[in-house]
Design a protein around this motif. Sequence first.
Motif, PDB file in Angstrom:
ATOM      1  N   ASP A 103      75.411   2.714  96.566  1.00 36.67           N
ATOM      2  CA  ASP A 103      76.432   3.496  95.863  1.00 36.67           C
ATOM      3  C   ASP A 103      75.798   4.306  94.736  1.00 36.67           C
ATOM      4  OD1 ASP A 103      78.352   2.302  97.509  1.00 36.67           O
ATOM      5  OD2 ASP A 103      78.657   0.645  96.108  1.00 36.67           O
ATOM      6  N   PHE A 104      74.830   3.703  94.048  1.00 40.03           N
ATOM      7  CA  PHE A 104      74.117   4.435  93.002  1.00 40.03           C
ATOM      8  C   PHE A 104      73.299   5.573  93.605  1.00 40.03           C
ATOM      9  CE2 PHE A 104      75.064   0.503  90.790  1.00 40.03           C
ATOM     10  CZ  PHE A 104      75.262   0.893  89.479  1.00 40.03           C
ATOM     11  N   GLU A 105      72.691   5.328  94.772  1.00 38.83           N
ATOM     12  CA  GLU A 105      71.917   6.374  95.434  1.00 38.83           C
ATOM     13  C   GLU A 105      72.804   7.548  95.833  1.00 38.83           C
ATOM     14  OE1 GLU A 105      69.874   4.613  98.691  1.00 38.83           O
ATOM     15  OE2 GLU A 105      68.459   3.489  97.444  1.00 38.83           O
ATOM     16  N   LEU A 106      73.999   7.246  96.350  1.00 34.25           N
ATOM     17  CA  LEU A 106      74.912   8.324  96.734  1.00 34.25           C
ATOM     18  C   LEU A 106      75.331   9.127  95.509  1.00 34.25           C
ATOM     19  CD1 LEU A 106      77.702   8.184  99.350  1.00 34.25           C
ATOM     20  CD2 LEU A 106      78.181   9.185  97.131  1.00 34.25           C
ATOM     21  N   LEU A 107      75.651   8.429  94.424  1.00 37.80           N
ATOM     22  CA  LEU A 107      75.998   9.128  93.192  1.00 37.80           C
ATOM     23  C   LEU A 107      74.841   9.999  92.731  1.00 37.80           C
ATOM     24  CD1 LEU A 107      77.875   9.600  90.717  1.00 37.80           C
ATOM     25  CD2 LEU A 107      76.759   7.625  89.652  1.00 37.80           C
ATOM     26  N   GLY A 108      73.628   9.467  92.834  1.00 38.00           N
ATOM     27  CA  GLY A 108      72.462  10.230  92.420  1.00 38.00           C
ATOM     28  C   GLY A 108      72.319  11.518  93.200  1.00 38.00           C
ATOM     29  N   SER A 109      72.541  11.449  94.496  1.00 39.92           N
ATOM     30  CA  SER A 109      72.440  12.641  95.336  1.00 39.92           C
ATOM     31  C   SER A 109      73.471  13.685  94.939  1.00 39.92           C
ATOM     32  CB  SER A 109      72.611  12.246  96.800  1.00 39.92           C
ATOM     33  OG  SER A 109      72.647  13.387  97.632  1.00 39.92           O
ATOM     34  N   VAL A 110      74.698  13.223  94.735  1.00 37.27           N
ATOM     35  CA  VAL A 110      75.780  14.147  94.377  1.00 37.27           C
ATOM     36  C   VAL A 110      75.540  14.734  92.991  1.00 37.27           C
ATOM     37  CG1 VAL A 110      78.241  14.304  93.879  1.00 37.27           C
ATOM     38  CG2 VAL A 110      77.455  13.014  95.881  1.00 37.27           C
ATOM     39  N   LEU A 111      75.180  13.889  92.021  1.00 38.74           N
ATOM     40  CA  LEU A 111      74.999  14.379  90.658  1.00 38.74           C
ATOM     41  C   LEU A 111      73.828  15.343  90.536  1.00 38.74           C
ATOM     42  CD1 LEU A 111      75.739  11.397  88.227  1.00 38.74           C
ATOM     43  CD2 LEU A 111      76.919  13.587  88.374  1.00 38.74           C
ATOM     44  N   THR A 112      72.771  15.120  91.299  1.00 41.35           N
ATOM     45  CA  THR A 112      71.648  16.049  91.278  1.00 41.35           C
ATOM     46  C   THR A 112      72.116  17.443  91.667  1.00 41.35           C
ATOM     47  OG1 THR A 112      70.040  14.308  91.783  1.00 41.35           O
ATOM     48  CG2 THR A 112      69.398  16.576  92.276  1.00 41.35           C
ATOM     49  N   GLU A 113      72.909  17.507  92.720  1.00 44.88           N
ATOM     50  CA  GLU A 113      73.447  18.792  93.191  1.00 44.88           C
ATOM     51  C   GLU A 113      74.376  19.418  92.159  1.00 44.88           C
ATOM     52  OE1 GLU A 113      76.828  19.929  96.447  1.00 44.88           O
ATOM     53  OE2 GLU A 113      75.257  18.550  97.112  1.00 44.88           O
ATOM     54  N   VAL A 114      75.272  18.603  91.583  1.00 46.93           N
ATOM     55  CA  VAL A 114      76.240  19.126  90.620  1.00 46.93           C
ATOM     56  C   VAL A 114      75.536  19.567  89.336  1.00 46.93           C
ATOM     57  CG1 VAL A 114      78.267  18.582  89.210  1.00 46.93           C
ATOM     58  CG2 VAL A 114      78.114  17.740  91.567  1.00 46.93           C
ATOM     59  N   CYS A 115      74.557  18.799  88.883  1.00 45.49           N
ATOM     60  CA  CYS A 115      73.828  19.159  87.664  1.00 45.49           C
ATOM     61  C   CYS A 115      73.111  20.492  87.826  1.00 45.49           C
ATOM     62  CB  CYS A 115      72.824  18.071  87.295  1.00 45.49           C
ATOM     63  SG  CYS A 115      73.565  16.596  86.557  1.00 45.49           S
ATOM     64  N   GLU A 116      72.525  20.732  88.998  1.00 40.34           N
ATOM     65  CA  GLU A 116      71.862  22.012  89.253  1.00 40.34           C
ATOM     66  C   GLU A 116      72.857  23.161  89.163  1.00 40.34           C
ATOM     67  OE1 GLU A 116      70.104  21.439  93.056  1.00 40.34           O
ATOM     68  OE2 GLU A 116      68.381  20.279  92.296  1.00 40.34           O
ATOM     69  N   GLU A 117      74.048  22.934  89.707  1.00 41.03           N
ATOM     70  CA  GLU A 117      75.075  23.974  89.682  1.00 41.03           C
ATOM     71  C   GLU A 117      75.566  24.222  88.256  1.00 41.03           C
ATOM     72  OE1 GLU A 117      79.542  24.725  91.568  1.00 41.03           O
ATOM     73  OE2 GLU A 117      78.187  23.252  92.470  1.00 41.03           O
ATOM     74  N   VAL A 118      75.797  23.157  87.498  1.00 43.33           N
ATOM     75  CA  VAL A 118      76.271  23.302  86.112  1.00 43.33           C
ATOM     76  C   VAL A 118      75.202  23.976  85.268  1.00 43.33           C
ATOM     77  CG1 VAL A 118      76.931  22.029  84.051  1.00 43.33           C
ATOM     78  CG2 VAL A 118      77.866  21.348  86.266  1.00 43.33           C
ATOM     79  N   ALA A 119      73.938  23.613  85.461  1.00 38.15           N
ATOM     80  CA  ALA A 119      72.851  24.200  84.688  1.00 38.15           C
ATOM     81  C   ALA A 119      72.748  25.704  84.935  1.00 38.15           C
ATOM     82  CB  ALA A 119      71.529  23.512  85.011  1.00 38.15           C
ATOM     83  N   ARG A 120      72.926  26.093  86.190  1.00 38.68           N
ATOM     84  CA  ARG A 120      72.866  27.529  86.526  1.00 38.68           C
ATOM     85  C   ARG A 120      73.998  28.294  85.830  1.00 38.68           C
ATOM     86  NH1 ARG A 120      71.713  25.625  91.804  1.00 38.68           N
ATOM     87  NH2 ARG A 120      73.914  25.951  92.385  1.00 38.68           N
ATOM     88  N   GLU A 121      75.166  27.672  85.779  1.00 39.83           N
ATOM     89  CA  GLU A 121      76.329  28.386  85.263  1.00 39.83           C
ATOM     90  C   GLU A 121      76.467  28.317  83.747  1.00 39.83           C
ATOM     91  OE1 GLU A 121      81.180  28.595  86.121  1.00 39.83           O
ATOM     92  OE2 GLU A 121      79.835  27.445  87.420  1.00 39.83           O
ATOM     93  N   TYR A 122      76.040  27.175  83.162  1.00 45.40           N
ATOM     94  CA  TYR A 122      76.296  26.979  81.727  1.00 45.40           C
ATOM     95  C   TYR A 122      75.013  26.842  80.896  1.00 45.40           C
ATOM     96  CZ  TYR A 122      81.136  26.194  83.045  1.00 45.40           C
ATOM     97  OH  TYR A 122      82.414  26.346  83.538  1.00 45.40           O
ATOM     98  N   GLY A 123      73.851  26.739  81.521  1.00 44.45           N
ATOM     99  CA  GLY A 123      72.616  26.631  80.755  1.00 44.45           C
ATOM    100  C   GLY A 123      72.289  27.907  80.030  1.00 44.45           C
ATOM    101  N   GLN A 124      71.561  27.765  78.950  1.00 41.96           N
ATOM    102  CA  GLN A 124      71.221  28.957  78.156  1.00 41.96           C
ATOM    103  C   GLN A 124      69.714  29.168  78.132  1.00 41.96           C
ATOM    104  OE1 GLN A 124      72.922  28.317  74.289  1.00 41.96           O
ATOM    105  NE2 GLN A 124      75.030  28.412  75.009  1.00 41.96           N
TER     106      GLN A 124
END
Length: 425
Positions: free
Chosen positions: A404-425
């Motif tokens: 379950d932690f591995e699945l969360l890790g996979s999803v969060l890695t993808e979401v973090c990349e997307e958030v960083a692209r949109e909101y990172g400075q």
Amino acid sequence: MTQLEFQGDPPAFGHSMLKYFAFDSDYVNLNHGSYGSLPLPVLAACNKLTMQIESNPDLFVRIKQTELITKCRAQISKFVNAKTNEIVLVRNTSHGINTIMRSFEWSAGDVIVTCTSTYDAMKGLARFLHDGPGHPKVSQFVIQWPTSHAAIVAGYRAHLQSIPRHAGQKVVAMIDSITSVPGALMPWQALVQVCKEAGVYSVIDGAHSIGQEMNIDLGKAEPDFWVSNCHKWLFAKRGCAVMFVAERNQHIVKSSFPTSKVYISPSDREFPGQSFIEQYNWNGTIDFVPPLSITAALEFREWLGGEDAINGYCHDMAMRGGAHLASLFGTRVLDETGEFTCNMVNIQIPLPPSVHPSEEITNLFNQKLLAPTNRKTKVSAGIFYHNGAWWARCSAQIWTELGDFELLGSVLTEVCEEVAREYGQ
């Protein structure tokens, strides 16, 4: 509960336990700490009780409910080692803390002590009381992780000593037993003793404690007030909580909320705490099933093997799962030593600090995790910002496995990349 629901031994903890819960097959719950999760056997007991109530509401409300509520209070009093006449049942921890804090008669110069880690709704309550009659000052103690229990206790003692004192002044400390974000076990028993030494009332927000924190002993800790949700970690039905008011302080909580018909004016009471219990036994028509589900929840936990078995598994899974996820991310856990960890673990997620915290970003994480448009699996975890970094608070439960932690890790890695692209400075 029927014999069928409890036939034989329980299955091993892990995914075999999922059949005892109503989760969607495509949902991975690593955020049990926020809202709790009702086991199907407890739900069955609740449904049976609902039918009993509806078969004759007059009989149940007028005659039977007081006996059953009294039984629940006795059971939960034993569970936390408190006197039965110090325990009442309320709707949730926020309800209980509000009842307590609004019962004080505030005067100019009084002080409410909060922490930076105080739950947001409780910070709001402190501000509300400051804005009201008496205008008590709010004094905030700063906690930043990494830290230690010893450092918190020493710092808290110094903070209380720094508050100017005068005759007749009330100082009331709102203390988390386990903070919400980060999900961290506090040295609350030691802080209660610090409060006693300083002549400060201790109001313990134990929202996450009962069912997660081992060996709760209110008789030994002796807080002034303590409230904990039974629908989070104890497996009772939302919403119910246990509220402890020490005998010595029951004169402070003059009225239940709403005020009961058995309210007695302080000037007419034969002793200070008169009518305290009776007010909470009946203060208006409610759904009696959630508080009465405590009995079924305790039976279910006993069938599972008891508190040591349940929390032993969940704590071990939190420690191993947190370390595993941090390794996958190449980051770290917030609590390296395990001193602050019960069954919730906080893992730094791979999001750059240039992404500043906002409600918009928190909502985006919730949307991406729980209502994705490009994948079937939904997963939950608490995402928050603390001390210059972003974190995931993961709740380990009896159904959790490392995968379950591995699945969360996979999803969060993808979401973090997307958030960083949109909101990172």
